[in-house]
Design a protein around this motif. Sequence first.
Motif, PDB file in Angstrom:
ATOM      1  N   GLU A  90       0.824  -1.214   0.000  1.00 19.36           N
ATOM      2  CA  GLU A  90       0.000   0.000   0.000  1.00 19.36           C
ATOM      3  C   GLU A  90       0.859   1.266   0.000  1.00 19.36           C
ATOM      4  O   GLU A  90       0.530   2.258  -0.644  1.00 19.36           O
ATOM      5  CB  GLU A  90      -0.937  -0.008   1.209  1.00 19.36           C
ATOM      6  N   ARG A 125       1.008   4.305  -2.871  1.00 16.61           N
ATOM      7  CA  ARG A 125       0.892   5.726  -2.534  1.00 16.61           C
ATOM      8  C   ARG A 125       2.072   6.517  -3.095  1.00 16.61           C
ATOM      9  O   ARG A 125       1.938   7.680  -3.490  1.00 16.61           O
ATOM     10  CB  ARG A 125       0.822   5.881  -1.016  1.00 16.61           C
ATOM     11  N   CYS A 134       5.262   8.591   2.714  1.00 13.47           N
ATOM     12  CA  CYS A 134       4.172   7.674   2.352  1.00 13.47           C
ATOM     13  C   CYS A 134       4.010   6.558   3.374  1.00 13.47           C
ATOM     14  O   CYS A 134       2.890   6.118   3.650  1.00 13.47           O
ATOM     15  CB  CYS A 134       4.410   7.095   0.958  1.00 13.47           C
ATOM     16  N   PHE A 180      -5.869  -0.236  -1.575  1.00 15.93           N
ATOM     17  CA  PHE A 180      -5.817   0.212  -2.966  1.00 15.93           C
ATOM     18  C   PHE A 180      -5.303  -0.877  -3.897  1.00 15.93           C
ATOM     19  O   PHE A 180      -5.742  -0.960  -5.049  1.00 15.93           O
ATOM     20  CB  PHE A 180      -4.949   1.467  -3.081  1.00 15.93           C
ATOM     21  N   CYS A 192      -8.258  -0.276 -10.488  1.00 12.80           N
ATOM     22  CA  CYS A 192      -7.544   0.627  -9.589  1.00 12.80           C
ATOM     23  C   CYS A 192      -8.493   1.752  -9.165  1.00 12.80           C
ATOM     24  O   CYS A 192      -9.200   2.329  -9.993  1.00 12.80           O
ATOM     25  CB  CYS A 192      -6.328   1.217 -10.307  1.00 12.80           C
ATOM     26  N   ARG A 193      -8.512   2.041  -7.879  1.00 11.58           N
ATOM     27  CA  ARG A 193      -9.405   3.073  -7.354  1.00 11.58           C
ATOM     28  C   ARG A 193      -9.002   4.467  -7.841  1.00 11.58           C
ATOM     29  O   ARG A 193      -9.784   5.405  -7.743  1.00 11.58           O
ATOM     30  CB  ARG A 193      -9.397   3.045  -5.828  1.00 11.58           C
ATOM     31  N   GLN A 194      -7.802   4.571  -8.381  1.00  9.34           N
ATOM     32  CA  GLN A 194      -7.297   5.880  -8.802  1.00  9.34           C
ATOM     33  C   GLN A 194      -7.388   6.104 -10.300  1.00  9.34           C
ATOM     34  O   GLN A 194      -7.789   7.177 -10.735  1.00  9.34           O
ATOM     35  CB  GLN A 194      -5.844   6.029  -8.334  1.00  9.34           C
ATOM     36  N   CYS A 195      -7.020   5.069 -11.087  1.00  9.41           N
ATOM     37  CA  CYS A 195      -6.984   5.276 -12.539  1.00  9.41           C
ATOM     38  C   CYS A 195      -7.877   4.318 -13.320  1.00  9.41           C
ATOM     39  O   CYS A 195      -8.099   4.518 -14.515  1.00  9.41           O
ATOM     40  CB  CYS A 195      -5.550   5.173 -13.049  1.00  9.41           C
ATOM     41  N   CYS A 234      -0.475  -1.352  -9.283  1.00 10.54           N
ATOM     42  CA  CYS A 234      -1.154  -0.805 -10.455  1.00 10.54           C
ATOM     43  C   CYS A 234      -0.113  -0.482 -11.516  1.00 10.54           C
ATOM     44  O   CYS A 234       0.785   0.340 -11.265  1.00 10.54           O
ATOM     45  CB  CYS A 234      -1.934   0.464 -10.073  1.00 10.54           C
ATOM     46  N   CYS A 288      -0.331   3.532 -12.290  1.00 16.65           N
ATOM     47  CA  CYS A 288       0.000   4.476 -11.217  1.00 16.65           C
ATOM     48  C   CYS A 288       1.412   4.266 -10.666  1.00 16.65           C
ATOM     49  O   CYS A 288       2.014   5.196 -10.129  1.00 16.65           O
ATOM     50  CB  CYS A 288      -1.001   4.369 -10.075  1.00 16.65           C
TER      51      CYS A 288
END
Length: 269
Positions: free
Chosen positions: A176, A180, A203, A235, A244-247, A264, A267
């Motif tokens: 994780e 980050r 991080c 994540f 991915c929760r971000q991209c 990911c 990311c």
Amino acid sequence: MPELPEVEVTRLGIAAQLVGARIAAVAIRSAKLRTMVPQELPRLLVGQSILSLTRRGKYLIITCRQGSLLLHLGMTGHLRLVPAGAGAGVHDHFDLELESSLILRLNDVRRFGSIHFTSGDPLKHKLLQGIGPEPLTDELTGPYLYRKSRGKKAPLQRFLMDSSVVAGLGNIYAAETLFRCGMLPPTPAGSLSEADCDRLCDCIKKTLAASIEAGRVMDFSVREEKLVYFPQQLFVYGREGLACRQCGSAIERGRLGNRSTFYCPRCQS
């Protein structure tokens, strides 16, 4: 497996009931955990008052006037506060009964936890003296990580999981943290720049602090057969194939030795 956030949440959840309490009885139901539970614990602990409950890495330290108990939760261990007289289950291996009519009970399905006693300084115990800096203190800094990583060919995730480098980081929070940071798990630790190490340190702290804050809702007086420490929004760890929760890219799974790693590809590039 309980890592630093889960152990710290446990400490926060039981400290108020333990510190200042007097030990009335000790029950050892299963002496064979990862190591043998010392059979002399009833003689050593009964009648003593608990002076403090602290944590070093993934170990909890229950300090009394005449010695300290060191507990490691292993892969599946957890501690609960139950009323005196509460029936024990098949995986309830150890009880610390208090004069307040509460029991601190260790449940460990796989028996990979361990219990130790020392009459000396617990931080000088052989299990603790080689542990690296606590990540949520000022002892962990970017320059420290930079110095430790010089010449290291080990993958970055394995470097972070080395307890002599950083205390308490396991597979979950190493993965994780790297998400980050936007760093890939196989990156050679020695390739990091000073700026990379500053970012990595930041991080680590943010990842662990967020997890501990999420876990403070836990009630350790509620008995559960299988303890879920706290709801956490991971994540990458355990999310192979999910978006991915971000991209939105699919999370991938890799191997570092005998450990799985998750990342990911967009990311963390």
